[in-house]
Design an enzyme around this catalytic site. Structure first.
Site, mmCIF file in Angstrom:
data_model
loop_
_atom_site.group_PDB
_atom_site.id
_atom_site.type_symbol
_atom_site.label_atom_id
_atom_site.label_comp_id
_atom_site.label_asym_id
_atom_site.label_seq_id
_atom_site.Cartn_x
_atom_site.Cartn_y
_atom_site.Cartn_z
ATOM 1 N N SER A 85 0.853 -1.195 0.000
ATOM 2 C CA SER A 85 0.000 0.000 0.000
ATOM 3 C C SER A 85 0.888 1.243 0.000
ATOM 4 C CB SER A 85 -0.886 0.006 1.248
ATOM 5 O OG SER A 85 -0.082 0.224 2.395
ATOM 6 N N ASP A 106 -1.241 -1.756 -3.957
ATOM 7 C CA ASP A 106 -2.596 -1.864 -3.410
ATOM 8 C C ASP A 106 -3.192 -0.456 -3.250
ATOM 9 O OD1 ASP A 106 -4.760 -3.222 -2.284
ATOM 10 O OD2 ASP A 106 -3.930 -3.157 -0.253
ATOM 11 N N HIS A 107 -4.394 -0.263 -3.739
ATOM 12 C CA HIS A 107 -5.116 1.008 -3.595
ATOM 13 C C HIS A 107 -4.327 2.234 -4.060
ATOM 14 C CE1 HIS A 107 -8.612 -0.667 -1.593
ATOM 15 N NE2 HIS A 107 -7.789 -1.435 -0.909
ATOM 16 N N GLU A 142 -11.389 -0.498 -9.750
ATOM 17 C CA GLU A 142 -12.432 -0.802 -8.742
ATOM 18 C C GLU A 142 -13.721 -0.079 -9.076
ATOM 19 O OE1 GLU A 142 -11.385 -0.864 -4.576
ATOM 20 O OE2 GLU A 142 -13.437 -0.509 -3.941
ATOM 21 N N GLY A 169 -10.558 -4.136 7.325
ATOM 22 C CA GLY A 169 -10.405 -4.075 8.773
ATOM 23 C C GLY A 169 -11.016 -5.264 9.503
ATOM 24 N N ALA A 221 -11.020 -9.222 2.597
ATOM 25 C CA ALA A 221 -11.381 -10.645 2.642
ATOM 26 C C ALA A 221 -10.726 -11.404 3.797
ATOM 27 C CB ALA A 221 -11.042 -11.300 1.307
ATOM 28 N N SER A 222 -10.333 -10.699 4.834
ATOM 29 C CA SER A 222 -9.818 -11.420 6.000
ATOM 30 C C SER A 222 -10.972 -12.076 6.753
ATOM 31 C CB SER A 222 -9.076 -10.465 6.949
ATOM 32 O OG SER A 222 -7.762 -10.235 6.475
ATOM 33 N N ILE A 262 -5.709 -10.075 1.552
ATOM 34 C CA ILE A 262 -5.657 -10.371 2.989
ATOM 35 C C ILE A 262 -4.561 -9.538 3.657
ATOM 36 C CG2 ILE A 262 -5.185 -12.176 4.712
ATOM 37 C CD1 ILE A 262 -6.330 -14.138 2.477
ATOM 38 N N ASP A 263 -4.961 -8.731 4.589
ATOM 39 C CA ASP A 263 -4.018 -7.946 5.387
ATOM 40 C C ASP A 263 -4.326 -8.084 6.870
ATOM 41 O OD1 ASP A 263 -2.123 -6.235 6.292
ATOM 42 O OD2 ASP A 263 -2.978 -4.415 5.473
HETATM 43 P P1 13P Z 1 -8.593 -7.013 5.045
HETATM 44 O O1 13P Z 1 -8.611 -5.792 5.898
HETATM 45 O O2 13P Z 1 -9.903 -7.755 5.165
HETATM 46 O O3 13P Z 1 -7.437 -7.901 5.308
HETATM 47 O O4 13P Z 1 -8.495 -6.538 3.512
HETATM 48 C C1 13P Z 1 -7.254 -6.214 2.957
HETATM 49 C C2 13P Z 1 -7.361 -5.529 1.635
HETATM 50 O O5 13P Z 1 -8.383 -5.492 0.985
HETATM 51 C C3 13P Z 1 -6.129 -4.905 1.113
HETATM 52 O O6 13P Z 1 -6.380 -4.207 -0.072
HETATM 53 O O1 G3H Z 2 -6.788 -2.020 2.207
HETATM 54 C C1 G3H Z 2 -5.902 -1.618 2.926
HETATM 55 C C2 G3H Z 2 -4.790 -2.510 3.349
HETATM 56 O O2 G3H Z 2 -5.167 -3.237 4.515
HETATM 57 C C3 G3H Z 2 -3.539 -1.740 3.552
HETATM 58 O O3 G3H Z 2 -3.612 -0.984 4.713
HETATM 59 O O4 G3H Z 2 -3.025 1.275 3.870
HETATM 60 O O5 G3H Z 2 -2.842 0.724 6.311
HETATM 61 O O6 G3H Z 2 -1.206 -0.238 4.677
HETATM 62 P P1 G3H Z 2 -2.606 0.292 4.901
HETATM 63 ZN ZN ZN Z 3 -8.311 -3.283 -0.178
#
Ligand code: 13P
Ligand code: G3H
Ligand code: ZN
Length: 309
Positions: free
Chosen positions: A50, A82-83, A134, A181, A213-214, A255-256
């Site tokens: 990210s 990511d994002h 997205e 989250g 997706a956690s 998954i984060d």
């Molecule tokens: P979680 O917070 O469900 O692990 O999602 C992570 C995510 O979508 C990162 O882009």
């Molecule tokens: O979707 C977000 C991810 O969990 C990354 O989180 O931006 O705090 O690193 P972060």
């Molecule tokens: Zn995400």
């Protein structure tokens, strides 16, 4: 083995009825924990970074750590942003060696989202890099953006085909009820499989991505709470729902949170049981092992991508 993009991975995943795990990385122990399990189970892998992670660990450090992991594991790994929130950050990571980027235009109007996504696609494709867009908006926290439930919205299947055709994106993140989250559902967890099915009909064969997706694995939440943490009422996406999605058009599952919880739980446990320890290796080793355990569990029980590398 070089860094690869996800084109081949997604083609095989779609046809094979499984998904590739996209795990967020922030430091050496997390990268090691993830890649060791992917190697052991011979699983395809996406490591994602990210903007916050990049700011924390520094682009060059992350690149070198991922390169080291490739050398150690000899696995095909996709390195993904990511994002990505702007063309500029997408360009910076493409120029800096990433093989995949997400441009998250979900906070814009449809037309603005098409415009910014297409701009990133044009730049990325010329350089062999793939792009995730997205449509729809997940609730929850991403970097500094906190999307409240009332501002979240499911993906409209009517918009999907036009978005894919006009932008040329390689995959699409959709909103069907997951969120970022540890607090994903207030009541009974539900995902809108009807929307996923409809999208699959509109763009057959096209890879879909599931964020948020956690499963918020209870054993780690319990451990954090046992050792002085405070995470009451956390709730994640049931694993059987994710497995079902991965057998449909979902080819990438993000998954984060589960990694963060596992890492933190083991550090808390170690410090709780060994309050005199102050050698970081002593508490980071079990934290790294917990990352490995989570990733193995996901590969086997959620993604179904064991032996698909
Ligand atoms: P979680 O917070 O469900 O692990 O999602 C992570 C995510 O979508 C990162 O882009
Ligand atoms: O979707 C977000 C991810 O969990 C990354 O989180 O931006 O705090 O690193 P972060
Ligand atoms: Zn995400």
């Amino acid at each position: 083995m070089p860094i690869v993009n996800s084109e081949e991975m997604f083609k095989k995943a779609y046809e094979g009825g499984y998904a590739v795990g996209a795990f967020n990385v922030n430091n050496m122990e997390i990268i090691q924990g993830i890649t060791e399990s992917a190697k052991e189970l011979n699983a395809p892998l996406i490591l994602q970074v990210s903007a916050g992670a990049r700011k924390y660990a520094n682009h060059t450090y992350l690149m070198k750590l991922v390169e080291a992991a490739l050398e150690e594991t000899n696995l095909p790994v996709c390195l993904h942003l990511d994002h990505g929130e702007s063309f500029e950050i997408c360009k910076a990571v493409i120029d800096g060696g990433f093989s995949s980027v997400m441009i998250d235009g979900s906070h814009y109007s449809f037309e603005e989202n098409v415009e910014i996504t297409k701009k990133v696609v044009d730049y990325a494709h010329e350089r062999g890099v793939v792009v995730e867009g997205e449509l729809g908006r997940l609730a929850g926290i991403e970097d500094a953006v906190n999307v409240s439930e009332k501002d979240a919205s499911f993906t409209d299947p009517d918009e999907v085909q036009e978005f894919v055709e006009r932008t040329g994106v390689d995959s699409l993140a959709i909103a069907i009820g997951t969120s970022h989250g540890a607090y994903k559902f207030k009541g009974e967890p539900t995902l809108r499989f009807d929307i996923l099915e409809e999208i699959q009909k509109r763009v057959p064969g096209f890879p879909i991505v599931l964020h948020g997706a956690s499963s918020v694995m209870p054993e780690y939440v319990e451990k954090i709470n046992k050792y002085g943490g405070n995470i009451p009422g956390a709730q994640g996406v049931p694993e059987d729902m994710l497995r079902k999605a991965s057998q449909m058009a979902v080819c990438k599952i993000n998954i984060d949170t589960d990694l963060r919880l596992a890492f933190t739980a083991q550090i808390r446990e170690h410090m709780g049981e060994n309050p005199g320890d102050f050698d970081p290796r002593k508490y980071l080793r079990p934290a790294r092992e917990a990352i490995s355990e989570v990733v193995k569990h996901k590969i086997i029980n959620v993604l179904g991508c064991e032996n698909k590398a």
